[in-house]
Design a protein around this motif. Structure first.
Motif, short mmCIF file in Angstrom:
data_model
loop_
_atom_site.label_atom_id
_atom_site.label_comp_id
_atom_site.label_asym_id
_atom_site.label_seq_id
_atom_site.Cartn_x
_atom_site.Cartn_y
_atom_site.Cartn_z
N ALA B 60 16.96 -48.03 14.32
CA ALA B 60 15.84 -47.74 15.33
C ALA B 60 14.61 -48.18 14.81
O ALA B 60 13.70 -48.84 15.61
N VAL B 63 14.60 -51.98 15.43
CA VAL B 63 14.33 -52.18 16.95
C VAL B 63 12.86 -51.97 17.27
O VAL B 63 12.58 -52.88 18.02
N TRP B 64 12.28 -51.01 17.02
CA TRP B 64 10.77 -50.73 17.50
C TRP B 64 9.87 -51.81 16.93
O TRP B 64 9.08 -52.47 17.60
N ALA B 67 10.23 -55.03 18.91
CA ALA B 67 10.05 -55.08 20.16
C ALA B 67 8.59 -54.99 20.28
O ALA B 67 8.02 -55.17 21.43
#
Lengths: 106, 196
Positions: B60, B63-64, B67
């Motif tokens: 996670a 991914v952050w 992004a």
């Protein structure tokens, strides 16, 4: 702003706000009308693309938020599981240690 | 507007959901002796549960960071800062549970930084901001702040519980990475009693 049918003919009108009133202005030349129409279409398309991009970006952020929430909830479940396994229990949302049936606040 | 989640996001979400479902299935929240036995059994039989949870949290985090609409250098700096934050929060006495919660604090911090960055950009832009857009970012920022608070409080609470301190109300436990000695604990209890 756009093509309007009046008295059997098709005419191009430009709308403009003057104070509290909207004034229609007739575009006499066909070439100018066609040019204005294509220009207007381009602007509208650009706005739509911009709006779609913003919506897509918002959806992306929301998807990221949802993913994080899922991970947080997983960690919360795992924490609760570990605490119960270690002999704690929850009373009115606060955790307490349970020892041989006797409750001891910690 | 609903869009299809990206493969990495989906993988993280699916694994988190699977772990959550496995835990929810055995229903331990009533904390009866049977529930405690079930919880212990699940944790013993699934030795890789902690590893899986670390992987989910790390996934996670990646991914952050990926992004972020930032340069590679900024992303790299965020990655380093996350590592530093993890090391800073980690103590010698920490077990797998505390490590998991530290991961949550770091994840919440990255999320807060990301949203705060956009919030500032949106509200300081020259073109102004619509009510709807402002509300969207305001809501996101509030949620991120709340998650960060929850993550830090959860870590503090677990530390207090596992170090066996005698603070009466854990909901007011303050985050303190220092080891709790009996002197500190007594002082905290006295301070808490005075407040009441």
């Amino acid at each position: 702003m756009g093509w309007e049918t009046r008295k059997g003919g098709c005419y191009y009108y430009v709308k403009e706000r003057v104070g509290s009133r909207v004034v229609s202005q007739y575009v006499r030349s066909l070439e100018t009308a066609l040019l204005l129409d294509s220009f207007r279409k381009e602007i509208r398309e650009e706005r739509e693309i911009e709006r779609a991009a913003k919506a897509a970006y918002r959806a992306e952020v929301e998807a990221l938020d949802a993913m994080s929430d899922e991970v947080f909830e997983m960690a919360q479940s795992l924490t609760n599981l570990a605490l119960v396994a270690l002999g704690f229990h929850q009373h009115k949302r606060s955790w307490r240690k349970m020892r041989d049936g006797d409750e001891t606040k910690t | 507007m609903a869009t299809k989640p990206k493969p990495k996001e989906k993988a993280v979400t699916d694994r988190a959901k699977a772990l959550k479902a496995a835990i929810a299935e055995i229903e331990v929240m009533d904390a009866t002796l049977e529930a405690r036995a079930r919880a212990r059994k699940l944790m013993t039989e699934n030795g890789d549960m902690w590893r899986a949870s670390y992987e989910v949290a790390d996934g996670a985090l990646v991914v952050w960071i990926e992004a972020m609409q930032a340069t590679g250098l900024t992303k790299e700096l965020y990655t380093l800062e996350c590592k530093r934050l993890k090391q800073e929060l980690l103590t010698d006495k920490d077990g797998p549970l505390e490590k998991l919660l530290i991961g949550q604090v770091v994840l919440a911090w990255v999320r807060l930084m990301y949203i705060d960055q956009f919030y500032t950009a949106v509200f300081s832009g020259k073109e102004g901001v619509t009510f709807e857009r402002g509300l969207f970012w305001e809501k996101r920022l509030t949620m991120a702040q709340k998650r960060f608070d929850q993550a830090t409080v959860a870590l503090a609470r677990v530390r207090r519980l596992l170090q066996g301190s005698k603070v009466k109300n854990l909901n007011v436990a303050v985050f303190n990475p220092l080891p709790v000695s009996s002197a500190n604990t007594d002082a905290a209890v006295r301070a808490y009693d005075r407040r009441r």
